[in-house]
Design an enzyme around this catalytic site. Structure first.
Site, mmCIF file in Angstrom:
data_model
loop_
_atom_site.group_PDB
_atom_site.id
_atom_site.type_symbol
_atom_site.label_atom_id
_atom_site.label_comp_id
_atom_site.label_asym_id
_atom_site.label_seq_id
_atom_site.Cartn_x
_atom_site.Cartn_y
_atom_site.Cartn_z
ATOM 1 N N ASP A 54 -5.272 18.568 -15.709
ATOM 2 C CA ASP A 54 -5.561 17.192 -16.114
ATOM 3 C C ASP A 54 -5.094 17.064 -17.566
ATOM 4 O O ASP A 54 -5.655 17.681 -18.468
ATOM 5 C CB ASP A 54 -7.071 16.943 -15.976
ATOM 6 C CG ASP A 54 -7.472 15.512 -16.353
ATOM 7 O OD1 ASP A 54 -6.761 14.890 -17.165
ATOM 8 O OD2 ASP A 54 -8.518 15.047 -15.861
ATOM 9 N N LYS A 56 -6.752 5.865 -20.103
ATOM 10 C CA LYS A 56 -6.903 6.361 -21.470
ATOM 11 C C LYS A 56 -5.600 6.146 -22.261
ATOM 12 O O LYS A 56 -5.175 5.023 -22.389
ATOM 13 C CB LYS A 56 -7.344 7.819 -21.422
ATOM 14 C CG LYS A 56 -8.435 8.110 -20.363
ATOM 15 C CD LYS A 56 -9.763 7.441 -20.656
ATOM 16 C CE LYS A 56 -10.743 7.507 -19.485
ATOM 17 N NZ LYS A 56 -10.995 8.818 -18.942
ATOM 18 N N TYR A 72 -13.950 16.855 -17.449
ATOM 19 C CA TYR A 72 -14.437 15.488 -17.370
ATOM 20 C C TYR A 72 -15.586 15.461 -16.344
ATOM 21 O O TYR A 72 -15.442 15.989 -15.234
ATOM 22 C CB TYR A 72 -13.294 14.564 -16.935
ATOM 23 C CG TYR A 72 -13.734 13.157 -16.694
ATOM 24 C CD1 TYR A 72 -14.124 12.352 -17.758
ATOM 25 C CD2 TYR A 72 -13.805 12.629 -15.415
ATOM 26 C CE1 TYR A 72 -14.558 11.051 -17.543
ATOM 27 C CE2 TYR A 72 -14.235 11.330 -15.192
ATOM 28 C CZ TYR A 72 -14.608 10.550 -16.261
ATOM 29 O OH TYR A 72 -15.045 9.277 -16.049
ATOM 30 N N ARG A 121 0.834 -1.214 0.000
ATOM 31 C CA ARG A 121 0.000 0.000 0.000
ATOM 32 C C ARG A 121 0.864 1.258 0.000
ATOM 33 O O ARG A 121 0.503 2.277 -0.569
ATOM 34 C CB ARG A 121 -0.958 0.026 1.205
ATOM 35 C CG ARG A 121 -1.664 1.399 1.360
ATOM 36 C CD ARG A 121 -3.007 1.328 2.046
ATOM 37 N NE ARG A 121 -2.984 0.557 3.251
ATOM 38 C CZ ARG A 121 -2.401 0.957 4.398
ATOM 39 N NH1 ARG A 121 -1.796 2.115 4.480
ATOM 40 N NH2 ARG A 121 -2.434 0.167 5.456
HETATM 41 C C1 LIG Z 1 -11.574 9.345 -17.774
HETATM 42 C C2 LIG Z 1 -11.089 10.635 -17.277
HETATM 43 C C3 LIG Z 1 -10.898 10.865 -15.912
HETATM 44 C C4 LIG Z 1 -11.242 9.837 -14.865
HETATM 45 O O1 LIG Z 1 -10.425 8.707 -14.977
HETATM 46 P P1 LIG Z 1 -10.883 7.213 -14.567
HETATM 47 O O2 LIG Z 1 -9.649 6.417 -14.853
HETATM 48 O O3 LIG Z 1 -12.055 6.845 -15.404
HETATM 49 O O4 LIG Z 1 -11.227 7.244 -13.118
HETATM 50 C C5 LIG Z 1 -10.401 12.099 -15.525
HETATM 51 N N1 LIG Z 1 -10.113 13.057 -16.428
HETATM 52 C C6 LIG Z 1 -10.282 12.872 -17.747
HETATM 53 C C7 LIG Z 1 -9.961 13.969 -18.699
HETATM 54 C C8 LIG Z 1 -10.776 11.655 -18.218
HETATM 55 O O5 LIG Z 1 -10.969 11.488 -19.526
#
Ligand SMILES: *Cc1c(COP(=O)(O)O)cnc(C)c1O
Length: 396
Positions: free
Chosen positions: A183, A208, A112, A60
């Site tokens: 992000d 992604k 998002y 962890r």
């Molecule tokens: C998908 C996404 C998230 C969240 O990520 P998860 O892996 O689905 O929890 C955050 N920011 C963006 C821009 C995303 O496309």
């Protein structure tokens, strides 16, 4: 320890080469693929040696496979440290947990959907205050209050592809001693490194482009300084939302092809954007690589590519529904950044819980579709769109 020095010495290499060097580690058998340390805990040799730990005591807190991936991400983003999380939302949550009740945040209105949901539920319940703006057009300085602690944005945004000048926004943030959180999921470090432009935290959904194969979830927080990085590490230890060793390994593997995947996605995205622009049923094409798009010049300054995400608007909701009914090679699914092309209907999927007034403000209507362009053959994608649009035309 495994190849940290090794990786750090290779900073001079181009990113495509950097993506390959983490694979060897310096495991005693010189394995090419980094081992999966599938263990929950690590033994000490004796009471006296307890203080001379190998650096790993309990998964962890830290695990060698996960650490290998974290060092790779810190290097790629140009950060002081990186931490890997079980998902992108776990990463966003960890960053937000470093603040306290009464703190105020200026956030982009077009984010998002899950990030907006976190801000409006748990964060608001815990006494945080939010102001939503459009960082690509509004002046964020006007929204700063005495208790403002951070700007939070994406560029380009999801799904409306607004582009924000990171250098400009970070200058304002620094002048007021507030943090800039970016992000960077849509472009990945291959195309954009926000820390270079003054970001303090870079967040990723590794689900992604970074993982790239729609086979696992993951997230990152890359910190510009060691001090910020320590706060995030503490958060993992406290809350236990770290990435598991096997998922870390999958993402290490995914990263090796990041450059070629993104280049091919971008090439296909350009072709589709140009095809869509010529279609009479398409009323808007939002792709930041189109020279007449609003963010084009800023993208050229702060990114080395435009990515594989594009959003388009058609002339009726019925036409949008017909497109979703007829796709075959392209799949109708949420998520993005994988090898396969996915088409998403933000209004009922990714952005279904975003308040109506925000959707209206951003122009996310029932005629808007978002496309994550994959690495298929470009001719096949164009043919797919020709067939799908012909079928939609018959129905509308
Ligand atoms: C998908 C996404 C998230 C969240 O990520 P998860 O892996 O689905 O929890 C955050 N920011 C963006 C821009 C995303 O496309």
């Amino acid at each position: 320890m495994h190849g940290r020095k090794d990786i750090m010495d290779k900073k001079k290499l181009h990113i495509e080469s950097q993506l390959q060097i983490h694979a060897g580690g310096d495991d005693q058998y010189q394995s090419i693929s980094y081992p999966i340390y599938q263990t929950a805990t690590f033994a000490h040799r004796g009471f006296k040696e307890q203080t001379e730990s190998t650096g790993y005591d309990y998964t962890r807190v830290a695990n060698p496979t996960t650490r290998q991936l974290e060092l790779e991400m810190a290097l790629l983003e140009g950060g002081a440290d990186a931490a890997a999380f079980a998902s992108g939302m776990a990463a966003v949550t960890a960053v937000m947990e470093t603040f306290k009740p009464g703190d105020h945040f200026v956030v982009d209105n077009d984010l998002y959907g899950g990030s907006t949901r976190l801000f409006q539920t748990i964060n608001t319940k815990n006494g945080y205050e939010f102001t939503g703006i459009d960082f690509s057009t509004d002046d964020p300085e006007q929204y700063i209050r005495p208790n403002t602690k951070a700007f939070y944005l994406e560029t380009p945004t999801n799904p409306m592809m607004h582009v924000t000048d990171l250098e400009k926004v970070s200058r304002i943030a620094k002048a007021h001693s507030i943090l800039l959180i970016v992000d960077n999921t849509f472009l990945s470090p291959y195309y954009q490194q926000p820390i270079k432009w003054g970001a303090d935290y870079v967040i990723h959904s590794a689900t992604k482009y970074i993982g790239g194969h729609n086979d696992t979830l993951g997230g990152f927080v890359v910190s510009a300084t060691q001090e910020l990085g320590t706060k995030i590490r503490d958060m993992i230890k406290i809350t236990g939302n770290e990435l598991a060793p096997i998922d870390s390994w999958l993402i290490i593997r995914g990263l090796m092809t990041l450059a070629v995947r993104m280049d091919r996605s971008q090439e296909n995205a350009f072709r589709l954007a140009e095809w869509l622009q010529k279609n009479p049923h398409v009323t808007k094409v939002l792709y930041p690589g189109l020279p007449d798009s609003k963010g084009y010049e800023i993208m050229k300054k702060q990114a080395t590519g435009f990515g594989g995400m594009l959003t388009f608007e058609v002339d009726s909701a019925g036409f949008a529904h017909s497109i979703l009914d007829h796709v075959e090679l392209v799949r109708f699914a949420e998520s993005l950044g994988g090898t396969e092309s996915l088409i998403t209907y933000p209004i009922t999927q990714t952005h279904s819980e975003v308040p109506k007034e925000l959707l209206d403000k951003n122009g996310i209507t029932d005629r808007v579709l978002r496309l994550s362009v994959g690495i298929e053959n470009g001719d096949d994608l164009i043919e797919e769109f020709e067939r799908v649009f012909a079928a939609a035309e018959k129905e509308n």
